[in-house]
Design a protein around this motif. Structure first.
Motif, PDB file in Angstrom:
ATOM      1  N   TYR A 172       5.653  54.182  61.992  1.00  0.00           N
ATOM      2  CA  TYR A 172       5.542  55.553  62.519  1.00  0.00           C
ATOM      3  C   TYR A 172       6.695  55.860  63.477  1.00  0.00           C
ATOM      4  CZ  TYR A 172       3.306  59.718  64.553  1.00  0.00           C
ATOM      5  OH  TYR A 172       3.017  60.996  64.964  1.00  0.00           O
ATOM      6  N   GLU A 173       6.966  54.906  64.387  1.00  0.00           N
ATOM      7  CA  GLU A 173       8.069  55.110  65.345  1.00  0.00           C
ATOM      8  C   GLU A 173       9.406  55.237  64.620  1.00  0.00           C
ATOM      9  OE1 GLU A 173       6.135  52.690  69.147  1.00  0.00           O
ATOM     10  OE2 GLU A 173       7.306  51.615  67.639  1.00  0.00           O
ATOM     11  N   VAL A 176       9.619  58.768  63.012  1.00  0.00           N
ATOM     12  CA  VAL A 176       9.894  59.834  64.001  1.00  0.00           C
ATOM     13  C   VAL A 176      11.334  59.725  64.508  1.00  0.00           C
ATOM     14  CG1 VAL A 176       9.270  60.738  66.276  1.00  0.00           C
ATOM     15  CG2 VAL A 176       7.469  60.078  64.661  1.00  0.00           C
ATOM     16  N   GLN A 180      14.152  62.672  63.918  1.00  0.00           N
ATOM     17  CA  GLN A 180      14.539  63.434  65.114  1.00  0.00           C
ATOM     18  C   GLN A 180      16.045  63.707  65.126  1.00  0.00           C
ATOM     19  OE1 GLN A 180      12.838  61.230  68.350  1.00  0.00           O
ATOM     20  NE2 GLN A 180      11.168  62.701  68.632  1.00  0.00           N
ATOM     21  N   VAL A 243       8.744  66.770  62.068  1.00  0.00           N
ATOM     22  CA  VAL A 243       9.300  66.068  63.232  1.00  0.00           C
ATOM     23  C   VAL A 243      10.274  66.990  63.968  1.00  0.00           C
ATOM     24  CG1 VAL A 243      10.708  64.104  63.985  1.00  0.00           C
ATOM     25  CG2 VAL A 243       8.965  63.783  62.211  1.00  0.00           C
ATOM     26  N   GLN A 244      11.124  67.680  63.226  1.00  0.00           N
ATOM     27  CA  GLN A 244      12.094  68.588  63.855  1.00  0.00           C
ATOM     28  C   GLN A 244      11.396  69.678  64.667  1.00  0.00           C
ATOM     29  OE1 GLN A 244      15.602  69.049  64.074  1.00  0.00           O
ATOM     30  NE2 GLN A 244      15.591  66.866  63.573  1.00  0.00           N
ATOM     31  N   GLY A 246       8.522  69.375  66.089  1.00  0.00           N
ATOM     32  CA  GLY A 246       7.676  68.783  67.112  1.00  0.00           C
ATOM     33  C   GLY A 246       6.208  68.666  66.732  1.00  0.00           C
ATOM     34  N   VAL A 248       5.016  66.465  64.632  1.00  0.00           N
ATOM     35  CA  VAL A 248       4.799  65.016  64.580  1.00  0.00           C
ATOM     36  C   VAL A 248       5.783  64.417  65.560  1.00  0.00           C
ATOM     37  CG1 VAL A 248       5.115  62.969  63.138  1.00  0.00           C
ATOM     38  CG2 VAL A 248       4.014  64.994  62.173  1.00  0.00           C
ATOM     39  N   SER A 249       5.257  63.636  66.536  1.00  0.00           N
ATOM     40  CA  SER A 249       6.187  63.077  67.530  1.00  0.00           C
ATOM     41  C   SER A 249       5.666  61.727  68.035  1.00  0.00           C
ATOM     42  CB  SER A 249       6.350  64.039  68.692  1.00  0.00           C
ATOM     43  OG  SER A 249       5.081  64.323  69.253  1.00  0.00           O
TER      44      SER A 249
END
Ligand code: HEM
Length: 249
Positions: A172-173, A176, A180, A243-244, A246, A248-249
């Motif tokens: 997940y990390e 993201v 990003q 993600v872009q 925000g 999903v962060s």
């Protein structure tokens, strides 16, 4: 493929000695244009299935980090356990993906060469080229973009070579951190649009290659090809966008 191949079948040459030294049936079939088209269609179906399942699985990102990481771990080591040893299914799937991708590209290349050799007259080639639609004409280029994407994607998430997250980060990390970066998000979106065009044409022509092309079903074929491409690419493009923006962060 961009152009039509009119069923060139070679078959084993007759044996002058009259003995039984014919090539195996499958080898003979593969040497023909029809056989190569079967290979393209069947290997394409394997990848379509994978791409669909992969997108559906990745939707777990919307359920949060824990769900997504749990799912990623399950795919890596837990799939089909305890029926098979840990990671067995993972390596089986990887082997299938590598072999089918290899034959998909090989058959595409060989069909292109056969096409070229079968049409020595230039004006004829140009006529067919104009007749083919956008997706068909761009198969080679969308294919190359998708191949480059897969290599980058593996370096990003599987090998971690180009991923901006720290060593030991969770899936997940990593996801993201990667999305990003605006340039990376843009690349994923463009590559997935190219994939959409590729699987739209592939999803349409695989029926032809397999001989499932009764005219009565043509509108279903078109609906399948469009629907499949839109669903899969819609899902895939949503991840970098989420993600872009925000979400999903
Ligand atoms: C934005 C869309 C996508 C996302 C978010 C995504 C995400 C991921 C993630 C998280 C992994 C797992 C890495 C790991 O834990 O080892 C992975 C692996 C992989 N993805 Fe994707 N993926 C996407 C699109 C695609 C597409 C379009 C393809 C194929 C055309 C693809 C092919 C693969 C392959 C082949 C692997 C390696 C599987 C393995 O380890 O054997 N992915 N992807």
């Amino acid at each position: 493929m961009a152009t039509k191949v009119t069923g060139v079948t070679e078959g084993s040459p007759p044996n002058p000695a009259g003995g039984k030294t014919r090539r195996p049936f499958l080898v003979d079939l593969y040497r023909s244009a029809v056989g190569k088209k079967y290979v393209m269609a069947i290997t394409g179906i394997v990848w379509l299935g994978y791409i669909f399942a992969h997108m559906v699985g990745n939707l777990k990102v919307y359920l949060g980090a824990e769900d997504f990481n749990h799912y990623a771990e399950f795919l890596r080591s837990g799939l089909l356990v305890p029926i098979v040893p840990e990671e067995f299914a993972l390596w089986g799937m990887r082997a299938l993906l590598i072999v089918t991708l290899f034959f998909h590209i090989l058959a595409a290349y060989q069909l292109t060469v056969m096409n070229r050799n079968a049409r020595p007259e230039r004006y004829q080639a140009r006529r067919e080229y104009v007749a083919a639609d956008f997706a068909a004409r761009t198969m080679r280029w969308t294919g190359v973009i998708v191949l480059l994407f897969i290599l980058y994607h593996l370096a990003d998430f599987t090998w971690g070579w180009v991923n901006p997250a720290e060593a030991g980060a969770t899936p997940y990390e990593k996801l993201v951190a990667s999305f990003q970066v605006p340039a990376v998000a843009a690349f994923y979106i463009i590559a997935n649009l190219a994939l959409g065009v590729h699987i739209y044409h592939g999803g349409w022509s695989l029926f032809q290659s397999m001989g499932w092309n009764n005219r009565k079903f043509n509108h279903w074929r078109r609906a399948f090809a469009i629907g499949f491409a839109v669903v899969v690419i819609g899902g895939n493009v949503s991840f970098p966008l989420a993600v872009q923006f925000g979400l999903v962060s």
